[in-house]
Design a protein around this motif. Sequence first.
Motif, short mmCIF file in Angstrom:
data_model
loop_
_atom_site.label_atom_id
_atom_site.label_comp_id
_atom_site.label_asym_id
_atom_site.label_seq_id
_atom_site.Cartn_x
_atom_site.Cartn_y
_atom_site.Cartn_z
N PHE A 127 0.61 -1.41 0.05
CA PHE A 127 0.11 0.22 -0.07
C PHE A 127 0.73 1.29 -0.10
CE2 PHE A 127 -2.97 -3.01 2.29
CZ PHE A 127 -3.88 -3.12 1.31
N CYS A 128 1.92 1.22 0.60
CA CYS A 128 2.75 2.62 0.75
C CYS A 128 3.49 3.03 -0.70
CB CYS A 128 3.74 2.16 1.72
SG CYS A 128 2.97 2.17 3.60
N THR A 129 3.91 4.01 -0.75
CA THR A 129 4.61 4.29 -1.71
C THR A 129 6.30 4.06 -1.28
OG1 THR A 129 3.41 6.31 -2.56
CG2 THR A 129 5.53 6.30 -3.26
N ARG A 137 3.46 5.34 -9.64
CA ARG A 137 2.45 6.12 -9.08
C ARG A 137 2.32 7.62 -9.59
NH1 ARG A 137 1.48 3.92 -2.94
NH2 ARG A 137 0.45 1.98 -3.57
N ILE A 143 -7.91 3.38 -7.37
CA ILE A 143 -8.23 3.50 -5.88
C ILE A 143 -8.32 2.10 -5.34
CG2 ILE A 143 -10.71 3.62 -6.71
CD1 ILE A 143 -11.24 5.69 -4.36
N GLU A 145 -6.50 -0.17 -5.56
CA GLU A 145 -5.02 -0.63 -5.15
C GLU A 145 -5.08 -0.33 -3.51
OE1 GLU A 145 -1.83 0.49 -7.37
OE2 GLU A 145 -3.03 0.10 -9.39
N LEU A 146 -5.84 0.72 -3.06
CA LEU A 146 -5.55 1.14 -1.78
C LEU A 146 -6.46 0.50 -0.60
CD1 LEU A 146 -5.71 5.06 -2.50
CD2 LEU A 146 -3.75 3.31 -2.48
N PHE A 150 -8.23 4.55 3.04
CA PHE A 150 -7.54 5.40 2.12
C PHE A 150 -8.81 5.76 1.02
CE2 PHE A 150 -2.80 4.27 2.69
CZ PHE A 150 -3.03 4.78 4.02
N GLN A 151 -9.49 4.70 0.62
CA GLN A 151 -10.69 4.87 -0.36
C GLN A 151 -11.52 5.75 0.24
OE1 GLN A 151 -12.30 1.09 -1.69
NE2 GLN A 151 -10.11 0.32 -2.00
N LEU A 170 1.13 7.50 1.32
CA LEU A 170 1.29 7.62 -0.13
C LEU A 170 2.33 8.70 -0.62
CD1 LEU A 170 -2.30 6.88 -0.80
CD2 LEU A 170 -0.55 5.50 -0.63
N TRP A 206 -5.84 0.93 8.62
CA TRP A 206 -6.07 1.36 7.07
C TRP A 206 -6.85 0.36 6.36
CZ3 TRP A 206 -0.38 1.79 5.18
CH2 TRP A 206 0.19 0.80 5.42
#
Length: 531
Positions: A127-129, A137, A143, A145-146, A150-151, A170, A206
């Motif tokens: 999930f993280c960048t 990204r 969306i 993927e989150l 976060f959605q 993110l 999350w």
Amino acid sequence: MVMIADLGVYGGVAWLERSGNGQFAAEFRCELLPNTSYDIVSTDSGASLPNALLLRKWLQTCDKRHSECHLRPGKEKFWPKRVINVGDFDKLTLDEEQLQGKDYLALSHCWGLPEDKDEAEKQKNLFCTTTKNYKERLQGFSINELPKTFQDAVQVTRALQKQYLWIDALCIIQGLNGDWESEAKTMADIFACAYCTIAASSARGWGDGFLKPQSDPPDIGVQGTPSTPTCICDFDKDVDKGDLMKRAWVLQERVLSRRTIHFTAAHIYCECGDGVLCEQLKQLKPPPFRKQYFILDPHFPDRLNITGFERTADFVQFLFGKYSTSSLSFETDRDVAIYSLVVRIGEVLSTEVRYGIFRCFLGSLLLWRRVHEKSPPISYKDRTVPSWSWMAYSGGIDFISDAKKDLLVPRFVDLGFADDGQTLNVKVRKFGGNCRMEQIGEEYAIINGTKEVGSLWFDVADQISLEHCNCVVVSMIRDSSVFHSSVEDSRQTYHVLIIREKAGSGVYERLGVGKVEAQYVSIDGVAGTLW
């Protein structure tokens, strides 16, 4: 307006409910008319109508009427290093363009990672960048993927008709070779300059999400005031004592935010410098010059400037005490999770600050003691935190000296920040008389003969002999005119740090804190360095 009923308590502060928020309710009622087809948010979520209308109306009203909640001149030029562009319904984009003058929202949330380290690492990579997915990204991602929280934040941002959203996981490159170290220090500006903060109060992680099935719309009376006689909301329980506010990072995020929308399991609350509004249109306001009053300051900590030294010192002790009991996923975040908040207080008070200690409050903030937990110091690995700072340890703290007391402190040459940025210049003294220690619960009594002449609280559980300890006088209640003279008043009680020399190095480390009658502390002392 008539002030009625105690609605809750935060840090000993009663919330007061103000009924009859008629103008806002009447205006909002007009916007509950059927012509709402422009709202594209799903009707089974907490961001759907009428809540989306309520939130937009509240923000518009705050923009129009609450001058204290406006961005300061110059602050509109700040823009985070990265934001998420949610404008394309089918695709999100990590955007690095500097868009000063635009609006962005910020998400305050619990990560809630699994206890299993392998599973937690798997989720972070997913999930993280990170450096691995960062460039992808920038081109765009779905969306789907989150995680759910976060959605939901994306959904709220769109419902509020805004295009940009900031989420730490993110927008900060996480992990090895990321930029967390530098970006963590920008939190003050990120949350202070956000158009609004979204607080995912009902989500423990999350993956939970925070938008719940839509409840019945607020019952708006014909005259524009709520027709129900009392509101069933409990802000203290839903927000202040909720899981989200138990997180250390979140305390800083809430205090620094100009405005926050709290999505709790029971209600939605809107919080700004004017008070708190619940979804049933009841407005809550704390009494002025109390702790919650400062929390609501949209330009924290400006309100500290009008309250005087004692109230400010009292609030700082309260803030650090609350922060110390808040949870951290990584104990090594102890010094950075409040960094932006501490820097901002120091700037407004025009005082030097080091490791959670303000020079102007040196006489009270050095007198912290650990509450219950007596674990070893935090291993910070790539950086150090001195023993005299409460940031050196995990767990809760309180203070042995009431900040509201008028304290006398030694001359700066006998107690003050050293030029090296880490140590204190101190006057090292010895205990006098024929003193010994006796343990009583979590504290130690100092006994001279048969008389108890003081109390000590050690930072760790190791048994320490008093004969191997020295002390540093930190303060004394102002009721003696001879404190700074060559003959100190032996009838007074000193607040002291308990210290010990580190292997004949001439450098001392803190062992604890205490109170002792002045006649059992030597007048003479030697200059020393306390690390």
